[in-house]
Design a protein around this motif. Structure first.
Motif, PDB file in Angstrom:
ATOM      1  N   THR A  79      -7.359   6.386  -7.551  1.00 24.03           N
ATOM      2  CA  THR A  79      -7.949   5.401  -6.641  1.00 24.03           C
ATOM      3  C   THR A  79      -8.494   6.101  -5.397  1.00 24.03           C
ATOM      4  OG1 THR A  79      -5.839   5.007  -5.515  1.00 24.03           O
ATOM      5  CG2 THR A  79      -6.331   3.645  -7.437  1.00 24.03           C
ATOM      6  N   GLU A  80      -9.212   5.339  -4.598  1.00 24.12           N
ATOM      7  CA  GLU A  80      -9.754   5.891  -3.352  1.00 24.12           C
ATOM      8  C   GLU A  80      -8.632   6.357  -2.436  1.00 24.12           C
ATOM      9  OE1 GLU A  80     -12.364   4.475   0.553  1.00 24.12           O
ATOM     10  OE2 GLU A  80     -12.124   3.131  -1.173  1.00 24.12           O
ATOM     11  N   ALA A  81      -7.556   5.566  -2.372  1.00 23.29           N
ATOM     12  CA  ALA A  81      -6.414   5.930  -1.531  1.00 23.29           C
ATOM     13  C   ALA A  81      -5.802   7.249  -1.990  1.00 23.29           C
ATOM     14  CB  ALA A  81      -5.368   4.821  -1.568  1.00 23.29           C
ATOM     15  N   ASP A 129       0.866  -1.191   0.000  1.00 23.14           N
ATOM     16  CA  ASP A 129       0.000   0.000   0.000  1.00 23.14           C
ATOM     17  C   ASP A 129       0.898   1.235   0.000  1.00 23.14           C
ATOM     18  OD1 ASP A 129      -1.831   2.002   0.280  1.00 23.14           O
ATOM     19  OD2 ASP A 129      -2.719   1.266   2.143  1.00 23.14           O
ATOM     20  N   TYR A 181      -7.346   9.789  -3.519  1.00 21.11           N
ATOM     21  CA  TYR A 181      -8.200  10.931  -3.202  1.00 21.11           C
ATOM     22  C   TYR A 181      -8.279  11.206  -1.699  1.00 21.11           C
ATOM     23  CZ  TYR A 181      -9.623  11.250  -8.058  1.00 21.11           C
ATOM     24  OH  TYR A 181      -9.619  11.430  -9.419  1.00 21.11           O
ATOM     25  N   ARG A 182      -7.820  10.261  -0.899  1.00 22.93           N
ATOM     26  CA  ARG A 182      -7.734  10.527   0.543  1.00 22.93           C
ATOM     27  C   ARG A 182      -6.536  11.402   0.883  1.00 22.93           C
ATOM     28  NH1 ARG A 182      -7.325   4.932   3.087  1.00 22.93           N
ATOM     29  NH2 ARG A 182      -6.822   6.185   4.940  1.00 22.93           N
TER      30      ARG A 182
END
Length: 279
Positions: A222-224, A96, A226-227
């Protein structure tokens, strides 16, 4: 709106600062700062006078830069080896790259943060000897990017990957050491170091670009991704692009310099052989 954003950032920073692990990282950064100051002012002069007779013949300004480069080499080796270990064995970060467990990366970045602040202080204090606007900008930009790693734990893989570039620093510094000690550019130690510098610089700054940007491409959108805050994304992507443009320019200069030295070495060898035959 902007005031709300600042308030939220301050609250995040305060919560992070109260975390025991964050206090440990702060302690590591402070310890790193004082360690590198000690290495510059005490260890490097003491060791250098015993390792190289040429150190005693240097001017005051040259001794300051010598000590600065000695500390720089030590930092590069420590952080570079730690970085390589994380890259090879830290599965959480590799799996990750955006939000993986940043524990080891934070420790490594904490060491580098202490070094950068220490070096900035020395640059300003000894500006006439080692002052350089480029290094000031570089250090401040790096500290800005590391804020997001240390404060919010984001992008550990990419922050760690960038530290691979430190492996080229010892050869760059050694080139300066040879120059100030009066070694001819065509001498065998200078040629060997020049070839090694070009090879290592290419490996850790140029050849790794496809790996770095492919990971960036796969996490983009990805979602990660945009975090990650807008500031974090800016610090990550803009600094990467700017740094790699400079790396390509430096690689071009290093390659040209290496080629010239190798060619002059071959020409000198050919002349020596020709004179030997004539005699």
């Amino acid at each position: 709106m902007f005031e709300i954003f600042l308030l939220n950032e301050r609250q995040k920073w305060w919560r992070a600062a109260m975390d025991p692990f964050s206090q440990l990282i702060l302690a590591i950064s402070v310890a790193s700062f004082f360690t590198f100051q000690w290495l510059f002012h005490s260890v490097s002069p003491w060791v250098s006078t015993r390792v190289s007779d040429g150190f005693l013949r240097l001017s005051h300004k040259q001794r300051i830069e010598w000590n600065s480069r000695t500390v720089s080499t030590f930092h590069a080796l420590v952080v570079g080896l730690f970085c390589l270990y994380i890259l090879l064995f830290d599965d959480a970060v590799n799996e990750d790259p955006v939000w993986g467990d940043p524990t080891l990366v934070k420790i490594n970045v904490g060491i580098t943060t202490g070094y950068l602040i220490s070096d900035l202080l020395l640059i300003f204090y000894y500006w006439k000897a080692i002052g350089d606007k480029f290094f000031v900008i570089h250090h401040l930009a790096a500290l800005y990017a590391y804020y997001y790693v240390l404060g919010q734990g984001m992008l550990p893989y990419f922050a760690n990957f960038r530290l691979l570039a430190e492996f080229s620093t010892p050869c760059v510094n050694q080139r300066w050491f040879f120059e100030v000690l009066g070694y001819p550019k065509s001498s065998k130690p200078n040629i060997a170091n020049g070839v090694m510098m070009a090879a290592i610089f290419f490996l850790v700054r140029i050849a790794v670009m496809p790996v770095y940007y492919s990971r960036m491409y796969f996490v983009y959108g990805t979602e990660a991704f945009y975090r990650v805050s807008w500031g974090g994304r800016s610090a990550w992507m803009l600094s990467s692009f700017c740094l790699d443009i400079m790396n390509i320019m430096w690689m071009h200069k290093i390659a040209r310099g290496c080629y010239k030295v190798l060619r002059s070495g071959r020409q000198r060898k050919a002349v020596t052989q020709e004179n030997g035959k004539t005699e």
